[in-house]
Structures are given as C-alpha cells and as structure tokens.
Design a protein around this motif. Sequence first.
Motif, PDB file in Angstrom:
ATOM      1  N   ASP A 222       0.835  -1.200   0.000  1.00  0.00           N
ATOM      2  CA  ASP A 222       0.000   0.000   0.000  1.00  0.00           C
ATOM      3  C   ASP A 222       0.873   1.255   0.000  1.00  0.00           C
ATOM      4  O   ASP A 222       0.589   2.235  -0.715  1.00  0.00           O
TER       5      ASP A 222
ATOM      6  N   ASP B 271      -7.196 -12.143  -0.772  1.00  0.00           N
ATOM      7  CA  ASP B 271      -8.451 -11.497  -0.418  1.00  0.00           C
ATOM      8  C   ASP B 271      -8.550 -10.198  -1.206  1.00  0.00           C
ATOM      9  O   ASP B 271      -7.698  -9.901  -2.056  1.00  0.00           O
ATOM     10  N   ASN B 272      -9.572  -9.426  -0.948  1.00  0.00           N
ATOM     11  CA  ASN B 272      -9.807  -8.213  -1.735  1.00  0.00           C
ATOM     12  C   ASN B 272      -8.837  -7.094  -1.408  1.00  0.00           C
ATOM     13  O   ASN B 272      -8.769  -6.103  -2.142  1.00  0.00           O
ATOM     14  N   GLN B 273      -8.081  -7.226  -0.324  1.00  0.00           N
ATOM     15  CA  GLN B 273      -7.196  -6.133   0.071  1.00  0.00           C
ATOM     16  C   GLN B 273      -6.129  -5.866  -0.990  1.00  0.00           C
ATOM     17  O   GLN B 273      -5.852  -4.705  -1.320  1.00  0.00           O
TER      18      GLN B 273
ATOM     19  N   VAL C 246      -6.311  -6.499  -4.155  1.00  0.00           N
ATOM     20  CA  VAL C 246      -6.977  -5.905  -5.316  1.00  0.00           C
ATOM     21  C   VAL C 246      -7.209  -4.415  -5.080  1.00  0.00           C
ATOM     22  O   VAL C 246      -6.950  -3.579  -5.962  1.00  0.00           O
ATOM     23  N   THR C 247      -7.680  -4.079  -3.901  1.00  0.00           N
ATOM     24  CA  THR C 247      -7.951  -2.683  -3.563  1.00  0.00           C
ATOM     25  C   THR C 247      -6.689  -1.832  -3.698  1.00  0.00           C
ATOM     26  O   THR C 247      -6.723  -0.707  -4.214  1.00  0.00           O
ATOM     27  N   ILE C 248      -5.564  -2.375  -3.239  1.00  0.00           N
ATOM     28  CA  ILE C 248      -4.296  -1.636  -3.319  1.00  0.00           C
ATOM     29  C   ILE C 248      -3.887  -1.436  -4.773  1.00  0.00           C
ATOM     30  O   ILE C 248      -3.511  -0.330  -5.184  1.00  0.00           O
TER      31      ILE C 248
ATOM     32  N   LYS D 129      -5.718  -1.337  -7.359  1.00  0.00           N
ATOM     33  CA  LYS D 129      -6.645  -0.414  -8.025  1.00  0.00           C
ATOM     34  C   LYS D 129      -6.304   1.036  -7.743  1.00  0.00           C
ATOM     35  O   LYS D 129      -6.637   1.926  -8.524  1.00  0.00           O
ATOM     36  N   THR D 130      -5.644   1.296  -6.602  1.00  0.00           N
ATOM     37  CA  THR D 130      -5.321   2.690  -6.263  1.00  0.00           C
ATOM     38  C   THR D 130      -4.188   3.254  -7.123  1.00  0.00           C
ATOM     39  O   THR D 130      -3.989   4.471  -7.156  1.00  0.00           O
TER      40      THR D 130
ATOM     41  N   ASN E 111      -2.504   4.805 -10.070  1.00  0.00           N
ATOM     42  CA  ASN E 111      -3.064   5.616 -11.151  1.00  0.00           C
ATOM     43  C   ASN E 111      -2.093   5.732 -12.320  1.00  0.00           C
ATOM     44  O   ASN E 111      -0.909   6.022 -12.123  1.00  0.00           O
TER      45      ASN E 111
ATOM     46  N   ALA F  93      -8.500  -7.560 -11.804  1.00  0.00           N
ATOM     47  CA  ALA F  93      -9.371  -6.792 -10.910  1.00  0.00           C
ATOM     48  C   ALA F  93      -8.704  -5.505 -10.442  1.00  0.00           C
ATOM     49  O   ALA F  93      -9.376  -4.514 -10.151  1.00  0.00           O
ATOM     50  N   GLY F  94      -7.363  -5.522 -10.387  1.00  0.00           N
ATOM     51  CA  GLY F  94      -6.617  -4.341  -9.973  1.00  0.00           C
ATOM     52  C   GLY F  94      -6.390  -3.337 -11.088  1.00  0.00           C
ATOM     53  O   GLY F  94      -5.756  -2.302 -10.877  1.00  0.00           O
TER      54      GLY F  94
END
Length: 283
Positions: free
Chosen positions: A75, A105-107, A109-111, A113-114, A116, A144-145
């Motif tokens: 992150d 897990d989704n964590q 993927v969430t990272i 996706k951030t 840019n 997904a990311g």
Amino acid sequence: MNRRSFLKKISASALALLGIGGGTYYYARDIEPGMLKIKHETLSSGKIPASFDGINILQFSDTHVGFHYSLEQLDQLAAEINAQNPDIVLFTGDLVDEPNQFNWDNQIVTILKTINAPLGKYWVYGNHDHGGYGTETVKKVMDAGGFALLQNSHVNITRGETSITIAGVDDVMLGKPDLDKTLNGANQDNYTIIMIHEPDYADKAKNYPVDVQVSGHSHGGQVQIPLVGHVYTPAYAEKYVEGTYHLDDRLQLFVSRGIGTTRLPYRFLCAPEMTVFSLKSSQ
C-alpha cells in the motif's frame, strides 16, 4: 542453481555479514530492504513522436508479497508510485512469493486499483506468478486491480494520430515465451518497449524490432559483497544483473533490482528500486 545450492551460498553471505558485525546483519535484514530508491532515466529517440515528449513510464518489479513484504508495505509502495505521477505503469512480474500459500483477499486488489496511470497499467508473468499453481489466480487479481496482462502480445498507446508500442512476453522459465507471436502485426516503425521478466532473454529480443527491454527477476543479487559483487542471481539473470545495457546498438536493456526479497530476507549494498522513464522525442 538448485534451492539447496542457493541457500548454501546465500547463507554463507549471511555469515559473512555476521562476520562484518551484528549491526551489519541487522542493517541487511531490517533496514536496507525498506530503503526504496527511485531511479530516473531518459529514453530519447527519433522514433518517439513529439506527442509523447515528456510522457513518464514507471516500472516496478518483484514485490514478492508474503515473504517479508506485507500488504501494508505494498500500500505504501502504491502511494509512492502515485507520487511520481506516471502516465503508464509497467509491472514486470512476481507479485507474491508463493501463490499457493498466500491468503488471497480483496485487500491486494484494492491496493492495486489505487495505482493511477491515465495511459494504462500493464504487466507480465514472472516465474513466481506461474509457480505454485498461481497462473490463473494472479491474473484474476491483476485484472481486478486494473492491470492488463501482456502475455506474448502487444498494445499500441495512442495520442492523437501517433502511437508507441508496449509489448510483453510470457515468463521464460515457467511460461511459453514467443517473441514472434508477441510482435505479430506490430508496427515496426513504432518506438517499442517490451517487458520480459528474465533479463537474459534480451539476447533473443535484440534480434527483433524492439527499442527497449525492461526486466526484473535478478533482484540485483540481493546481497553484494565489497570487492566481490553480487553473490547469486537466478537462471536467466546471470549475464545481465542490474542497471543499463546496450546490446549491439539495437536494444537498450534496463534491469531492475525490484522491490521485495525471496528465499532469505536480506539486501546489502543492493537497495530496492523502481524506475521512472521519461520519453524524449528527438524528431
């Protein structure tokens, strides 16, 4: 070199560090692995369209999440990537260390996706991505990311009526690399950057209409001993270990030390790095 030989050699290096002093061992284990360096390179060519002048491409590689590299660190890395304001982001493989043992897990993927990059995020498989039955799992997470896989394929990045080409080859060790398929239909007049996880494959890539290869895999050896250099690098990273190489005036090769570690959690005189490439048109 097999796993036993690797561990024997790298353990000898650890003992050498201990011999230098306990403080050095602590530094190699707990300090230097977190000392991220950001390299800046200029890619200048008459093949780069004027519309791409000043475009920034960021490469990062070999995070090896799960082996002494946490999701919290990933992150923080994502935030550092965004701080460089890249237009394009390239990831050259080895997302997690052992896909079959990682707690997906989704964590993560969430990272991902951030991160840019207005002109696109692209990646290629590394050997750890294919290993441990991770091929489809890693792809699903990267999809997904927001990262597009280039597996023996290429894309054109277009600005106005001009474009450059970004290509990617499947992992050399555990995949099915195919440079002919990768560049089939590509415009040979385009400035072309190719991602190949293993740097030594440049000896084949130089025979194709490619201008720049970006790679990882080597970790720069992770441990470098003064007056000796790197102690060990894996197969297909034995000739080209780190830094910049010019092959037969045809191909520029950039080999990243990467972000994480594998096998043993040490870095010494070999800090982690990522690279920002700035395009410069000389038309």
